[in-house]
Enzyme design. Structure first.
Site, PDB file in Angstrom:
ATOM      1  CB  SER A  52      -0.973  -9.933 -16.025  1.00 37.86           C
ATOM      2  OG  SER A  52      -1.271 -10.621 -14.832  1.00 37.86           O
ATOM      3  CE  LYS A 113       3.818   5.581  -4.031  1.00 32.58           C
ATOM      4  NZ  LYS A 113       3.353   4.687  -2.959  1.00 32.58           N
ATOM      5  CG  ASP A 194       2.883   1.930  -0.591  1.00 35.96           C
ATOM      6  OD1 ASP A 194       3.252   1.337  -1.613  1.00 35.96           O
ATOM      7  OD2 ASP A 194       1.756   2.450  -0.477  1.00 35.96           O
TER       8      ASP A 194
END
Length: 344
Positions: A52, A113, A194
């Site tokens: 991160s 995705k 989304d």
């Protein structure tokens, strides 16, 4: 006439031949947490690193999920010698750059995705993976669920006859916050990329590429698609009607209808769920299928991970049930729909 029983699914269960790969996670958000939990509980796969931009966030995620390495840069993770495959769970606007970096480092990639925010970007990523000889796969978990395996077998066996109709919807009530990622165009926001990608991929799996795309809907004040209905025309007098929205929660069901029988997939059609198979007589008994593995909701993310590991063990460089060409084609359909919505 319906078959006497429904087929068994092909399952990518741990312990049935796939190698135990070492995974690195980029982007320790909510879905990455669900993915890590699913792998730990239901597979032989091992998450060994997380990265991160925030060192504290990486360390907290690593502690929560029993991960040894907490890194503060993507470069450290994708080049780390202890990582075999990189799972990318960042905002979709970053998928291409991180995916290319991992591929250049010789890593296999599983990318949430949508794999990228456009068909052109997806082609770039696919070309890079093929040139490098590594496996690249979109994390379209729906394709690897047991119910999908059974549905594919029913379609292949011709149980539905000539498939004429696909209906699917996916709407969720997302708080209208301009800072939410789904309301931000620079992060690849909007309902279609989304949520709508799930109905579109179902249509693609059943009927293939559309010959025509028509989209009607509306936009948010921030400039992303808020809701839309896609009507896709396919060869063979077939049609898909697909709805997505970030303004309201819908039933999230799906129907695949043919000349001989119809499959009705229950709510959360893209998650582990059940379905019924009925013939053309509306008063005849139906067959009902329920998942025998009893993996609920996001535990089902484990299927895509074990599938990827199996494919790697088989020497494949892409998924046979969700190829890179199809991944690109699905995004091309969404590109056309988004362009129509923006222009309307």
């Amino acid at each position: 006439m319906l078959p006497s029983h429904l087929p068994d699914p092909d399952l990518y269960l741990s312990g049935t031949g796939e190698p135990s790969l070492r995974w690195g996670i980029v982007g320790p958000g909510w879905i990455a947490g669900e993915f890590a939990k699913a792998l730990r509980a239901h597979t032989a796969q091992r998450v060994v690193a997380v990265s991160s931009r925030s060192a504290d966030r990486a360390a907290s995620f690593a502690a929560e999920h029993g991960i040894e390495l907490a890194l503060d840069s993507t470069e450290q993770l994708v080049t780390h010698p202890e990582v075999d495959v990189v799972y990318i769970a960042t905002p979709q606007s970053e998928h291409l750059s991180i995916g290319l970096a991992a591929i250049a480092a010789g890593k296999h990639v599983l990318i949430e995705k949508p794999i990228t925010v456009s068909a052109a970007e997806a082609r770039t990523l696919a070309d890079a993976a093929r040139a490098a000889g590594v496996l690249a796969m979109e994390a379209m978990w729906s394709r690897y669920l047991p119910q999908t395996s059974v549905i594919r077998k029913l379609l292949a066996d011709g149980v539905l006859g000539e498939v004429r109709v696909v209906l699917a919807d996916h709407g969720q009530a997302i708080t209208a916050d301009p800072q939410h990622r789904l309301y931000r165009p620079e992060l690849g926001g909007g309902a279609l990329l989304d949520l709508g990608i799930y109905p579109v991929q179902l249509s693609s799996m059943v009927l293939g590429d559309p010959t025509r795309v028509v989209a009607v809907g509306g936009m948010t004040k921030t400039g992303v698609d808020a809701y839309s209905t896609l009507v896709l025309t396919h060869e063979g007098d077939a049609q898909s009607t697909l709805y997505s929205s970030i303004l309201a929660r819908t039933s999230m069901t799906a129907v695949i209808a043919g000349s001989a029988a119809t499959i009705s997939i229950d709510g959360g059609f893209y998650t582990p769920t059940s379905f019924t198979l009925a013939d053309t007589n509306p008063f005849a008994p139906v067959l009902t299928w329920s998942d025998p593995t009893d993996l609920k909701l996001f535990a089902g993310l484990s299927w895509e991970a074990t599938a990827l590991a199996r494919f790697v063990g088989e020497g494949r460089t892409e998924s046979p049930v969700h190829t890179l060409d199809e991944t690109v084609s699905i995004l091309d359909t969404i590109d056309q729909a988004r362009a129509q919505l923006a222009a309307s």
